[in-house]
Design a protein around this motif. Sequence first.
Motif, short mmCIF file in Angstrom:
data_model
loop_
_atom_site.label_atom_id
_atom_site.label_comp_id
_atom_site.label_asym_id
_atom_site.label_seq_id
_atom_site.Cartn_x
_atom_site.Cartn_y
_atom_site.Cartn_z
N GLY A 33 0.69 -1.61 -0.18
CA GLY A 33 0.17 -0.28 0.11
C GLY A 33 0.78 1.72 0.02
O GLY A 33 0.55 2.30 -0.58
N LEU A 34 2.05 1.56 0.70
CA LEU A 34 2.67 2.85 0.76
C LEU A 34 3.74 2.51 -0.72
O LEU A 34 3.52 3.68 -1.21
N PHE A 89 2.30 2.02 -3.44
CA PHE A 89 0.98 2.65 -4.47
C PHE A 89 0.92 4.09 -4.23
O PHE A 89 1.42 4.75 -5.00
N LEU A 90 1.21 4.26 -3.07
CA LEU A 90 0.71 5.58 -2.27
C LEU A 90 2.19 7.11 -3.17
O LEU A 90 2.47 7.36 -3.61
N MET A 140 1.93 7.68 -6.82
CA MET A 140 1.15 8.61 -6.03
C MET A 140 1.82 9.88 -6.46
O MET A 140 1.58 10.75 -6.96
N ALA A 141 2.65 10.19 -5.51
CA ALA A 141 3.19 11.25 -5.34
C ALA A 141 3.97 11.05 -6.47
O ALA A 141 4.07 12.83 -6.22
N VAL A 151 -1.78 11.10 -10.88
CA VAL A 151 -1.58 10.25 -9.89
C VAL A 151 -1.77 9.05 -9.99
O VAL A 151 -0.76 8.28 -9.68
N GLY A 184 0.55 5.82 -9.34
CA GLY A 184 0.16 4.28 -8.30
C GLY A 184 0.10 3.52 -8.94
O GLY A 184 1.02 2.73 -8.17
#
Length: 298
Positions: A62-63, A65-66, A69-70, A186, A190
Amino acid sequence: MLQIILGAISLGLLWAIMTIGVYITYRILDIADLTVEGSIAMGAAIVAFSIFNGMNPFIATGLAFLGGMAAGLVTGILHTKLKIPALLAGILTMIALYSVNLRIMGKANLSLLRIDTVFTSLENLGLSPNNAVMLFGFLSVAGIVGLLYWFFGTEMGCAIRATGNNPQMARAQGINTNNMITLGLVISNGLVALSGSLIAQSQSFADVQMGIGSIVIGLASVIIGEVIFGTRNFLNCLISLVLGAITYRIIIAMVLKMGMPANDLKLFTAITVAIALSLPVFKTYLRPIKKSITGEDL
């Protein structure tokens, strides 16, 4: 031979997530986003560092993926707010991510051997490593395809599609095209980082250079999927992308089986993409020839 094909399918499912991300920018937004080459390695770097230091693999994924996105957000800001051309904005972010990824991992590569990953729980149920990757990849891809099909049918999703199709008309309808471009970048990056994190866990290591050439692999999968499986509607497009990524991996496995040197893979991929993108031109050249022979249009 069967094991080679099954291995190609399992890996193709993981790369299919990246292919969907490339499709969002390349086809929907009409942007050639080179951030992909940095964000796929970033996803691998984040998940490898996190799992190596004892974090739950699902939280680490999950991190990742974030983090992707960043990276997409940075490219979006460079392009929409600072007015840097999209291609150059992606290149700048990609270059910056190389150093960021080195900082995250602390070195050029990080091993995940004998460390639990998201596939371990399936392996504990009695599945072989390859079957575990295939099942997890299938479930992940099915969930992502369903979610994106729903999202791009919403008002915001349609606004992103309208922005890529005709930005002038979209602005006339009151759509903030800059925000839609940034949101598309984004989501795309991601997904690319998510793909990188799963690939790293399946091959049990992350490398800072694993993203080199990934944009070409993504484009090859997109083109193969569209040409072979069609684009009748949006759901069909998404499914075609998945099948295109799997087909590409099977083709690579077959040419390697036939004796092609691994060093020539990127050359083979580049030629494949060039030929696929040139098909409309070839068709134009062939139309007069066929007409003269048969007396009919194509």
